[in-house]
Design a protein around this motif. Structure first.
Motif, PDB file in Angstrom:
ATOM      1  N   GLY A  31       0.790  -1.217   0.000  1.00  0.00           N
ATOM      2  CA  GLY A  31       0.000   0.000   0.000  1.00  0.00           C
ATOM      3  C   GLY A  31       0.822   1.266   0.000  1.00  0.00           C
ATOM      4  N   GLY A  32       2.125   1.138   0.265  1.00  0.00           N
ATOM      5  CA  GLY A  32       2.983   2.314   0.296  1.00  0.00           C
ATOM      6  C   GLY A  32       3.872   2.425  -0.917  1.00  0.00           C
ATOM      7  N   VAL A  33       4.595   1.344  -1.230  1.00  0.00           N
ATOM      8  CA  VAL A  33       5.505   1.306  -2.370  1.00  0.00           C
ATOM      9  C   VAL A  33       5.409  -0.070  -3.009  1.00  0.00           C
ATOM     10  CG1 VAL A  33       7.931   1.335  -3.086  1.00  0.00           C
ATOM     11  CG2 VAL A  33       7.109   3.018  -1.423  1.00  0.00           C
ATOM     12  N   GLY A  34       5.322  -0.113  -4.321  1.00  0.00           N
ATOM     13  CA  GLY A  34       5.238  -1.384  -5.022  1.00  0.00           C
ATOM     14  C   GLY A  34       6.605  -1.971  -5.279  1.00  0.00           C
ATOM     15  N   PRO A  35       6.719  -3.291  -5.383  1.00  0.00           N
ATOM     16  CA  PRO A  35       8.011  -3.926  -5.643  1.00  0.00           C
ATOM     17  C   PRO A  35       8.449  -3.779  -7.098  1.00  0.00           C
ATOM     18  CG  PRO A  35       6.281  -5.586  -5.473  1.00  0.00           C
ATOM     19  CD  PRO A  35       5.649  -4.273  -5.143  1.00  0.00           C
ATOM     20  N   HIS A  36       9.751  -3.819  -7.302  1.00  0.00           N
ATOM     21  CA  HIS A  36      10.328  -3.781  -8.651  1.00  0.00           C
ATOM     22  C   HIS A  36       9.907  -5.014  -9.462  1.00  0.00           C
ATOM     23  CE1 HIS A  36      13.948  -0.863  -7.787  1.00  0.00           C
ATOM     24  NE2 HIS A  36      12.785  -0.256  -7.797  1.00  0.00           N
ATOM     25  N   PRO A  37       9.993  -4.954 -10.786  1.00  0.00           N
ATOM     26  CA  PRO A  37       9.557  -6.062 -11.642  1.00  0.00           C
ATOM     27  C   PRO A  37      10.126  -7.436 -11.281  1.00  0.00           C
ATOM     28  CG  PRO A  37       9.889  -4.127 -12.986  1.00  0.00           C
ATOM     29  CD  PRO A  37      10.335  -3.755 -11.597  1.00  0.00           C
ATOM     30  N   PRO A  38      11.410  -7.587 -10.930  1.00  0.00           N
ATOM     31  CA  PRO A  38      11.892  -8.939 -10.597  1.00  0.00           C
ATOM     32  C   PRO A  38      11.186  -9.537  -9.388  1.00  0.00           C
ATOM     33  CG  PRO A  38      13.739  -7.445 -10.982  1.00  0.00           C
ATOM     34  CD  PRO A  38      12.507  -6.603 -10.907  1.00  0.00           C
ATOM     35  N   LEU A  39      10.821  -8.697  -8.428  1.00  0.00           N
ATOM     36  CA  LEU A  39      10.114  -9.192  -7.244  1.00  0.00           C
ATOM     37  C   LEU A  39       8.679  -9.577  -7.584  1.00  0.00           C
ATOM     38  CD1 LEU A  39      11.622  -6.691  -4.711  1.00  0.00           C
ATOM     39  CD2 LEU A  39      11.750  -9.179  -4.502  1.00  0.00           C
ATOM     40  N   LYS A  40       8.057  -8.841  -8.489  1.00  0.00           N
ATOM     41  CA  LYS A  40       6.720  -9.230  -8.939  1.00  0.00           C
ATOM     42  C   LYS A  40       6.762 -10.609  -9.595  1.00  0.00           C
ATOM     43  CE  LYS A  40       4.908  -4.556  -9.794  1.00  0.00           C
ATOM     44  NZ  LYS A  40       4.355  -3.632 -10.819  1.00  0.00           N
ATOM     45  N   ARG A  41       7.808 -10.830 -10.384  1.00  0.00           N
ATOM     46  CA  ARG A  41       7.949 -12.147 -11.032  1.00  0.00           C
ATOM     47  C   ARG A  41       8.177 -13.234  -9.982  1.00  0.00           C
ATOM     48  NH1 ARG A  41      12.397 -15.004 -13.278  1.00  0.00           N
ATOM     49  NH2 ARG A  41      13.797 -13.201 -13.047  1.00  0.00           N
TER      50      ARG A  41
ATOM     51  N   THR B  72      15.085 -16.516  -7.352  1.00  0.00           N
ATOM     52  CA  THR B  72      15.627 -16.493  -8.717  1.00  0.00           C
ATOM     53  C   THR B  72      16.680 -15.404  -8.794  1.00  0.00           C
ATOM     54  OG1 THR B  72      14.991 -16.347 -11.062  1.00  0.00           O
ATOM     55  CG2 THR B  72      13.794 -14.940  -9.531  1.00  0.00           C
ATOM     56  N   THR B  73      17.038 -14.978  -9.996  1.00  0.00           N
ATOM     57  CA  THR B  73      17.932 -13.836 -10.198  1.00  0.00           C
ATOM     58  C   THR B  73      17.325 -12.915 -11.250  1.00  0.00           C
ATOM     59  OG1 THR B  73      19.214 -15.047 -11.861  1.00  0.00           O
ATOM     60  CG2 THR B  73      20.041 -15.098  -9.594  1.00  0.00           C
ATOM     61  N   VAL B  74      17.754 -11.669 -11.242  1.00  0.00           N
ATOM     62  CA  VAL B  74      17.236 -10.699 -12.207  1.00  0.00           C
ATOM     63  C   VAL B  74      17.712 -11.067 -13.612  1.00  0.00           C
ATOM     64  CG1 VAL B  74      17.205  -8.283 -12.925  1.00  0.00           C
ATOM     65  CG2 VAL B  74      17.224  -8.858 -10.477  1.00  0.00           C
ATOM     66  N   ASP B  75      16.776 -11.065 -14.537  1.00  0.00           N
ATOM     67  CA  ASP B  75      17.065 -11.302 -15.959  1.00  0.00           C
ATOM     68  C   ASP B  75      16.625 -10.057 -16.718  1.00  0.00           C
ATOM     69  OD1 ASP B  75      17.021 -12.009 -18.658  1.00  0.00           O
ATOM     70  OD2 ASP B  75      16.348 -14.057 -18.278  1.00  0.00           O
ATOM     71  N   LYS B  76      17.584  -9.306 -17.235  1.00  0.00           N
ATOM     72  CA  LYS B  76      17.256  -8.038 -17.883  1.00  0.00           C
ATOM     73  C   LYS B  76      16.359  -8.205 -19.104  1.00  0.00           C
ATOM     74  CE  LYS B  76      21.480  -7.897 -20.713  1.00  0.00           C
ATOM     75  NZ  LYS B  76      22.733  -7.146 -20.996  1.00  0.00           N
ATOM     76  N   GLY B  77      16.373  -9.409 -19.691  1.00  0.00           N
ATOM     77  CA  GLY B  77      15.524  -9.647 -20.845  1.00  0.00           C
ATOM     78  C   GLY B  77      14.083  -9.945 -20.479  1.00  0.00           C
ATOM     79  N   VAL B  78      13.864 -10.314 -19.227  1.00  0.00           N
ATOM     80  CA  VAL B  78      12.521 -10.660 -18.751  1.00  0.00           C
ATOM     81  C   VAL B  78      11.981  -9.585 -17.820  1.00  0.00           C
ATOM     82  CG1 VAL B  78      11.167 -12.347 -17.438  1.00  0.00           C
ATOM     83  CG2 VAL B  78      13.001 -13.123 -18.985  1.00  0.00           C
TER      84      VAL B  78
ATOM     85  N   ASP C 294      16.686  -0.212 -13.045  1.00  0.00           N
ATOM     86  CA  ASP C 294      17.285  -0.256 -14.375  1.00  0.00           C
ATOM     87  C   ASP C 294      17.676  -1.710 -14.629  1.00  0.00           C
ATOM     88  OD1 ASP C 294      19.084  -0.286 -16.547  1.00  0.00           O
ATOM     89  OD2 ASP C 294      19.775   1.740 -16.124  1.00  0.00           O
ATOM     90  N   PRO C 295      17.033  -2.385 -15.583  1.00  0.00           N
ATOM     91  CA  PRO C 295      17.330  -3.802 -15.826  1.00  0.00           C
ATOM     92  C   PRO C 295      18.800  -4.075 -16.115  1.00  0.00           C
ATOM     93  CG  PRO C 295      15.354  -3.148 -17.003  1.00  0.00           C
ATOM     94  CD  PRO C 295      15.948  -1.897 -16.461  1.00  0.00           C
ATOM     95  N   GLU C 296      19.466  -3.163 -16.807  1.00  0.00           N
ATOM     96  CA  GLU C 296      20.883  -3.361 -17.129  1.00  0.00           C
ATOM     97  C   GLU C 296      21.732  -3.375 -15.864  1.00  0.00           C
ATOM     98  OE1 GLU C 296      22.565  -4.006 -19.838  1.00  0.00           O
ATOM     99  OE2 GLU C 296      20.922  -3.914 -21.291  1.00  0.00           O
ATOM    100  N   ILE C 297      21.459  -2.443 -14.959  1.00  0.00           N
ATOM    101  CA  ILE C 297      22.241  -2.352 -13.729  1.00  0.00           C
ATOM    102  C   ILE C 297      21.922  -3.517 -12.799  1.00  0.00           C
ATOM    103  CG2 ILE C 297      22.527  -1.005 -11.599  1.00  0.00           C
ATOM    104  CD1 ILE C 297      22.313   1.506 -13.314  1.00  0.00           C
ATOM    105  N   TYR C 298      20.675  -3.926 -12.731  1.00  0.00           N
ATOM    106  CA  TYR C 298      20.254  -4.968 -11.788  1.00  0.00           C
ATOM    107  C   TYR C 298      20.489  -6.389 -12.308  1.00  0.00           C
ATOM    108  CZ  TYR C 298      18.053  -2.074  -8.214  1.00  0.00           C
ATOM    109  OH  TYR C 298      17.838  -1.218  -7.177  1.00  0.00           O
TER     110      TYR C 298
END
Length: 559
Positions: A342-352, A490-496, A518-522
């Protein structure tokens, strides 16, 4: 003039930094440290190029695998200790993760353990010959505990000529020795301990081994980085706002934040000592769920309630562990999923990761559902925990900075700036509000079928330096005093894990934090989640963590 005498804080910090490096044997020193552009990930194969095949075999084993060898006599305590001292030395040079290395003392202890085994034909205890690392809050006789403060160098918690530096050991240190563990290093922390990144004026910034664009977390960040690099099979940190879970999550480890009073804290250094509204707790981090369980069970076998007045007499409950495994096997487990606080949403890798784990549990036949606690409840308890941290108006941490005159790192929260101290009425009001929020959350839980629920530890998989702007996903657990175990997913995949083009912020802070992704940095960073249970149900949490660890290791398409 500071209490450190005529020497400047810069001179004292530089001398200590050089002393740490000088404690590394010359044969283990690296000629060159690669830049992040040259080598983003220094874990795994990179660090192992500097080790012998036998050292790689030993240091790749988890805690359970190591004690199987050391308690049977297949590996000597000395050869195991030497391998981890070597790998820990390399780890520090790569990411700045250590404050103290006492290898000579460790090897002497390991030699004594081998002599014990030769004489008695059996191990000294369940941790016989297991190297265990410690966050730099634990007192070890004759070893500095600086907690990242320049003014604590060569003192006992800032007190000069205090004999306790040479004699006192924390209660858990005593227990670990009695259980057969080999203690060999203490790991880096942010000064004050109250920071989600590990940075201080002694060793500088501690980096994430898997992705050196990112932080290893805090405040048990050195512990997390060391274990991720294989420089330790497992160790102990502390947690008052996420300080075990954040480094565990950022470094792809298992870590347990137990209920207060489950494991001993007696005799440890701390910030804001005496603030009892929300207690700091000690807990294990390890490379496997089995390693976390081994360390937890072993400490409980030492009956810590006989030596720490705040420990509750609850031995390890094998029946609760067995019941949980049976519920899993018979598809009776019920797990809630908190996708957004309700305060801050998670980054895309965490949603996955949340979706992946939800699907895994559902495929097993166990129940999944949305965890939707009372509106604003997480925000409310986060506000309350911030009040408890500032009861003294920041006097404690400012006192310790004043010992040397050093500045604090810019990552530290503004809450440590001078402010009025809380009076007894204000403290009582905060305590009442905490009790009310805990009852509100308990009532919600009782209205569900949940055994446990899952949430991120932070809105980011790890954090870019200076950007730890939200503690809501970790600190609410402390305010409610719930046990929690971190599980790598899992691990961050910049392509996904691309930027979410449809993202709609719920606040300016939410917009800022999402903009930091930033997918490239993460790319390549670990992605982990925490499983949260009812108070004093650590056995249940660890049984679930072991089950999920096994399921996540299975090849895709298998069940």
């Amino acid at each position: 003039m500071s209490s450190t005498g005529d020497a400047s804080w810069q001179t004292l910090a530089a001398a200590k930094r050089e002393a740490i490096l000088a404690s590394i044997p010359a044969k283990w020193r690296l000629d060159k440290i690669p830049t992040v552009d040259e080598q983003r990930n220094v874990a795994g194969a990179y660090i192992e190029q500097f080790l012998s095949p036998k050292e790689v075999e030993i240091t790749k084993a988890d805690s359970v695998g190591i004690v199987e060898k050391t308690t049977s006599g297949a590996w000597s305590a000395v050869e195991v200790a030497e391998a981890f001292c070597h790998r820990a030395s390399l780890s520090h040079q790569l990411v700045n993760c250590l404050h103290e290395m006492f290898f000579d003392a460790a090897l002497a202890d390991a030699k004594d353990l081998d002599a014990w085994f030769a004489e008695h034909g059996k191990p000294k205890g369940p941790l016989h010959g297991l190297p265990v690392s410690l966050k730099d809050q634990f007192h070890v006789r004759g070893v500095d505990t600086t907690m990242g403060y320049v003014g604590w160098i060569g003192t006992f918690q800032g007190q000069r000529a205090d004999p306790r530096r040479q004699t006192l050991e924390s209660e858990m240190v005593r227990e670990l020795r009695a259980l057969g563990a080999v203690l060999y290093c203490k790991t880096a922390v942010p000064h004050t301990l109250m920071c989600g990144e590990t940075v201080n004026n002694i060793v500088g910034y501690a980096w994430n081994p898997a992705n050196r664009h990112l932080s290893c977390g805090g405040s048990s960040g050195g512990e997390g980085a060391l274990i991720a690099l294989g420089g330790s099979p497992g160790g102990f940190g502390t947690d008052i706002g996420g300080s075990i879970r954040i480094p565990s999550a950022f470094n792809g480890l298992f870590g347990l934040r137990p209920t207060s009073g489950r494991l001993p804290y007696e005799g440890m250094a701390n910030s804001m000592d005496g603030q009892n509204s929300v207690l700091s707790v000690v807990g294990p981090l390890a490379s496997s769920a089995g390693g976390v369980k081994l360390l937890t069970k072993s400490i409980l076998s030492a009956e810590p309630w006989l030596h720490d007045p705040l420990v509750v007499e609850i031995p390890w409950r094998a029946d609760l562990e067995a019941q949980t495994k049976d519920r899993i096997a018979t598809s009776q487990l019920s797990i809630g999923f908190l996708d957004h606080d309700g305060g801050v949403g998670p980054h895309p890798p965490l949603k996955r990761a949340l979706a992946l784990l939800r699907n895994l549990v559902a495929r097993s036949g166990n129940k999944v559902f949305d965890w939707q606690p009372p509106a604003k409840s997480h925000e409310a308890v986060t506000d309350l925990i911030m009040k408890t941290w500032t009861y003294d108006g920041g006097a404690d941490v400012r006192k310790d900075f004043a010992l040397s005159g050093e500045p604090w790192a810019p990552q530290l929260l503004d809450v440590w700036k001078e402010r009025p101290q809380a009076d007894a009425s204000a403290i009582a009001a905060t305590n009442r509000a905490l009790r009310e929020r805990r009852k509100e959350y308990l009532d919600y839980w009782n209205g569900t079928s949940a055994d446990v629920f899952v949430a991120p530890c932070a809105p980011f998989t790890a954090v870019r330096p200076g950007k730890y702007d939200y503690i809501g996903y970790s600190s609410f657990v402390n305010a409610l005093d719930l046990p929690s175990v971190v599980v790598p997913i899992t691990t961050v995949d910049k392509g996904v894990d691309v930027v979410d083009a449809g993202f709609r912020p719920v606040s300016e802070l939410d917009k800022k934090i999402q903009g930091d992704y930033d997918p490239e940095i993460y790319d390549g960073a670990p992605v982990s989640l925490q499983i949260i249970g009812r108070r004093y149900q650590e056995e249940k949490l660890l049984a679930i963590a072991e089950w999920l660890e096994g399921e996540l290791k299975k090849p895709a398409g298998t069940s």
